[in-house]
Design an enzyme around this catalytic site. Structure first.
Site, PDB file in Angstrom:
ATOM      1  N   TYR A  36       0.822  -1.207   0.174  1.00 28.39           N
ATOM      2  CA  TYR A  36      -0.071   0.033  -0.115  1.00 28.39           C
ATOM      3  C   TYR A  36       0.885   1.308   0.082  1.00 28.39           C
ATOM      4  O   TYR A  36       0.434   2.503  -0.258  1.00 28.39           O
ATOM      5  CB  TYR A  36      -1.140   0.096   1.093  1.00 28.39           C
ATOM      6  CG  TYR A  36      -0.430   0.002   2.528  1.00 28.39           C
ATOM      7  CD1 TYR A  36       0.018   1.160   3.115  1.00 28.39           C
ATOM      8  CD2 TYR A  36      -0.119  -1.297   3.222  1.00 28.39           C
ATOM      9  CE1 TYR A  36       0.573   1.065   4.246  1.00 28.39           C
ATOM     10  CE2 TYR A  36       0.297  -1.178   4.450  1.00 28.39           C
ATOM     11  CZ  TYR A  36       0.766  -0.125   5.038  1.00 28.39           C
ATOM     12  OH  TYR A  36       1.467  -0.074   6.323  1.00 28.39           O
TER      13      TYR A  36
ATOM     14  N   GLY B  63       4.432  11.739   3.539  1.00 27.93           N
ATOM     15  CA  GLY B  63       3.939  12.872   3.043  1.00 27.93           C
ATOM     16  C   GLY B  63       4.659  13.878   3.327  1.00 27.93           C
ATOM     17  O   GLY B  63       5.125  14.229   4.463  1.00 27.93           O
TER      18      GLY B  63
END
Length: 217
Positions: free
Chosen positions: A67, A88
């Site tokens: 993932y 991120g």
């Protein structure tokens, strides 16, 4: 052993020909960090990490669950999540590009050089004041000094310097900090704002002298 060089603030002076001394020996390091948000006029936060052996860094931080494996690897792209804890992240490079594009190397060098000049100027004022003394040499744009009147104990002098910093900052006309050098409290002035002028430095120095006199009474 991994040798890391923290040039977060001081690395910026390496942009100046006369400041290259600060980078002497970094070629022997495994990694080097410079924070352009500290003295290269980029808004917070932006850090530049240079790594000699990125494959080792990647082996430490890389995560492999499906993932988290997007199409970056198959496309041959560099996935920055593999080089640190953070996954991120924002497009931090854009603001750095804008600053570098707007000022150019010559503009950045000129501003850093002016900050160094202002620091040396402040240091000269400190040296000429009988009740003040330099606490460390000036090598970049940071000036460390003490109010050191005669007949005052070291403990009282430390308290005096802390009080000068607190009083100046409470006035909201300048912001200075304090530090400890050789066990003694020193006033620390860092010149790095792109809008700082000689008048700002002169006003701050005038205020510090006035506050010192008030406190000594």
């Amino acid at each position: 052993m991994w040798l890391h060089v923290d040039a977060a603030y001081g690395g910026a002076i390496g942009a100046l020909p006369e400041g290259r001394w600060a980078m002497d020996g970094v070629e022997r390091a495994d990694s080097l960090v410079v924070n352009p948000h500290k003295w290269l006029f980029v808004p917070l936060d932006f850090s530049a990490l240079y790594v000699r052996r990125p494959e080792i860094l990647r082996s430490v931080f890389s995560l492999v669950p499906d993932y988290l494996r997007g199409d970056a690897a198959s496309a041959g792209s560099l996935d920055y999540m593999d080089f640190g804890i953070q996954l991120g992240r924002r497009f931090r490079a854009l603001k750095a590009w804008m600053v570098f594009r707007a000022f150019g190397r010559a503009g950045i060098v000129a501003r850093i050089r002016e900050h160094c000049r202002l620091a040396e100027l402040l240091a000269s004022w400190v040296r000429s004041e009988a009740s003040f003394a330099m606490a460390a040499p000036v090598t970049m744009a940071v000036v460390c000094f003490r109010c050191q009147p005669e007949g005052v104990s070291e403990k009282e002098t430390d308290d005096l310097n802390e009080a000068i910093v607190a009083t100046v900052n409470a006035g909201a006309r300048a912001y200075v900090t304090h530090t400890r050098l050789n066990g003694r409290v020193a006033i620390r002035v860092g010149i790095g704002n792109i809008l700082t002028t000689e008048q700002h430095v002169a006003d701050a120095w005038t205020r510090m002298r006035a506050v010192a006199k008030e406190l000594l009474r």
